[in-house]
Design an enzyme around this catalytic site. Structure first.
Site, PDB file in Angstrom:
ATOM      1  N   GLU A   1     -13.901 124.854 112.026  1.00  0.00           N
ATOM      2  CA  GLU A   1     -13.070 126.123 111.501  1.00  0.00           C
ATOM      3  C   GLU A   1     -11.899 125.681 110.650  1.00  0.00           C
ATOM      4  OE1 GLU A   1     -13.764 129.320 111.717  1.00  0.00           O
ATOM      5  OE2 GLU A   1     -15.728 128.823 112.329  1.00  0.00           O
TER       6      GLU A   1
ATOM      7  N   CYS B   1     -22.824 138.854 100.546  1.00  0.00           N
ATOM      8  CA  CYS B   1     -21.646 139.577 100.186  1.00  0.00           C
ATOM      9  C   CYS B   1     -20.482 138.629  99.542  1.00  0.00           C
ATOM     10  CB  CYS B   1     -21.140 140.418 101.301  1.00  0.00           C
ATOM     11  SG  CYS B   1     -19.805 141.581 100.974  1.00  0.00           S
TER      12      CYS B   1
ATOM     13  N   CYS C   1     -22.967 150.925 103.744  1.00  0.00           N
ATOM     14  CA  CYS C   1     -22.073 150.273 103.139  1.00  0.00           C
ATOM     15  C   CYS C   1     -21.242 151.292 102.001  1.00  0.00           C
ATOM     16  CB  CYS C   1     -22.524 149.255 102.185  1.00  0.00           C
ATOM     17  SG  CYS C   1     -21.222 148.591 101.550  1.00  0.00           S
TER      18      CYS C   1
HETATM   19  S1  SF4 Z   1     -24.006 146.124 100.853  1.00  0.00           S
HETATM   20 FE1  SF4 Z   1     -22.014 146.046 101.044  1.00  0.00          FE
HETATM   21  S2  SF4 Z   1     -21.717 144.744 102.833  1.00  0.00           S
HETATM   22 FE2  SF4 Z   1     -23.604 144.345 101.866  1.00  0.00          FE
HETATM   23  S3  SF4 Z   1     -23.685 142.967 100.374  1.00  0.00           S
HETATM   24 FE3  SF4 Z   1     -23.506 144.860  99.255  1.00  0.00          FE
HETATM   25  S4  SF4 Z   1     -21.012 144.939  99.351  1.00  0.00           S
HETATM   26 FE4  SF4 Z   1     -21.596 143.470 100.872  1.00  0.00          FE
END
Ligand code: SF4
Length: 350
Positions: free
Chosen positions: A41, A197, A213
């Site tokens: 980490e 993401c 999302c």
């Molecule tokens: S749907 Fe939302 S959380 Fe998933 S990759 Fe796309 S922007 Fe990121």
């Protein structure tokens, strides 16, 4: 008290996705050893996975446990860290190892609250260690995870401010699964932020939580998290003196804390009178000088332009002293030196 309806689907999907599609081949994965989780980490802060892999494996070969690390001189730790950057991490790592040995009998405390009291362990790192090793329901919020959660929740406040950060912690905590899935969930969020993401080109088609999302639904993935205004970095220039005498190079140890604190760096020329400076400061006459190709090095807060000047020393200079040492070239390459110093040393070794 019941949780909001979206909580379980979000965590469940992250966990299922991690088990089916998450990263598998990272050397620190699947660990329940707090020492190894902690080390990974800390190394992963500010540094790419591809770079960390090699350092992580090498570090563990030399320091297989917290006792070995605590017993080592700081110089040895910095030498192994050399090239990884952000050297305060290495100094804190060493302080933390000593604190674990001296205050906790060589065992990392289990709770995230106690872990966060140790040197160099922030709230998110403490949560990651406690979640991976003990299943504690503690939310992580590193850069990648902030991005995933902010987008998913449509949270567009400025995350550089402490108020919005605190608000996102609360939301992150509310999304956690039960403790038996905490390791997979924590890893899943990290994997999602690193692989799907991503900052510039999120692959929403591959995302397990795409349905809920907010950023995707409202076409705001490029706007969340709120982009930080880019400031032009100040530029600084320095001349480094590569004093060479009988195949050895002179280096000085930088004071800590401070830039490159605890690392060996070539002396800087304070002005144009290089010969006079070398005579006064190092007791040596310069027989010849050769400018080498300039280098640039980026820090978070400025850009450094380095003009290396290779100076051949004509007579026996002052010997090594505390904070000042003549290194054989191969010793210098293996010492605790920052990346541009190592690059120059290696170029001289050829
Ligand atoms: S749907 Fe939302 S959380 Fe998933 S990759 Fe796309 S922007 Fe990121």
């Amino acid at each position: 008290m019941g949780r909001p309806a979206r909580v379980e689907p979000f965590a469940r999907r992250i966990v299922d996705w991690q088990r089916a599609h998450g990263r598998r081949d990272l050397p620190w994965q699947g660990q329940r050893d707090p020492y190894r989780v902690w080390l990974s980490e800390i190394m992963l802060q500010q540094t790419q996975v591809a770079t960390v892999r090699e350092y992580y494996v090498r570090f563990l070969q030399v320091f297989p446990d917290v006792q070995a690390l605590a017993a080592a001189p700081l110089d040895d730790v910095l030498a192994l860290w050399s090239g990884l950057g952000y050297y305060s991490r290495a100094r804190n790592l060493h302080r933390c190892a000593r604190a674990v040995v001296e205050l906790h009998g060589g065992r990392f405390p289990a709770s995230s609250d106690a872990l966060a009291q140790l040197p160099g362990i922030g709230k998110s790192t403490a949560a990651a260690i406690a979640a991976f090793c003990h299943g504690e329901r503690a939310a992580i919020l590193d850069g990648n995870v902030k991005r995933v959660l902010a987008r998913h929740l449509g949270f567009d406040a400025d995350l550089a401010q402490s108020g919005p950060q605190r608000a996102l912690w609360v939301k992150a905590q509310a999304l956690l699964p039960e403790s038996d899935a905490m390791a997979a969930y924590t890893q899943g969020l990290m994997d999602l932020g690193a692989t799907a993401c991503t900052r510039n080109a999120p692959r929403c088609g591959a995302c397990p939580v795409a349905n809920g999302c907010e950023a995707r639904k409202t076409g705001r993935t490029a706007l969340i998290p709120a982009p930080r205004p880019r400031k032009a970095l100040p530029e600084k220039s320095v001349t480094w003196l590569l004093l060479r005498s009988r195949g050895r190079l002179l280096m000085e140890k930088r004071p800590a804390p401070g830039l490159w604190g605890g690392l060996w760096v070539f002396p800087e020329a304070p002005g144009r009178d290089v010969r006079g400076h070398c005579r006064r400061s190092f007791g040596c006459e310069i027989a010849s000088r050769t400018p080498l190709a300039p280098l640039e090095h980026g820090f978070t807060h400025f850009r450094l332009h380095i003009r290396p000047l290779l100076c051949h020393v004509a007579q026996k200079p002052f010997p090594s002293a505390p904070g000042r040492q003549w290194f054989a070239v191969d010793e210098a390459a293996a010492a605790a030196v920052p990346a541009p110093v190592r690059k120059l040393v290696l170029s001289l070794a050829k």
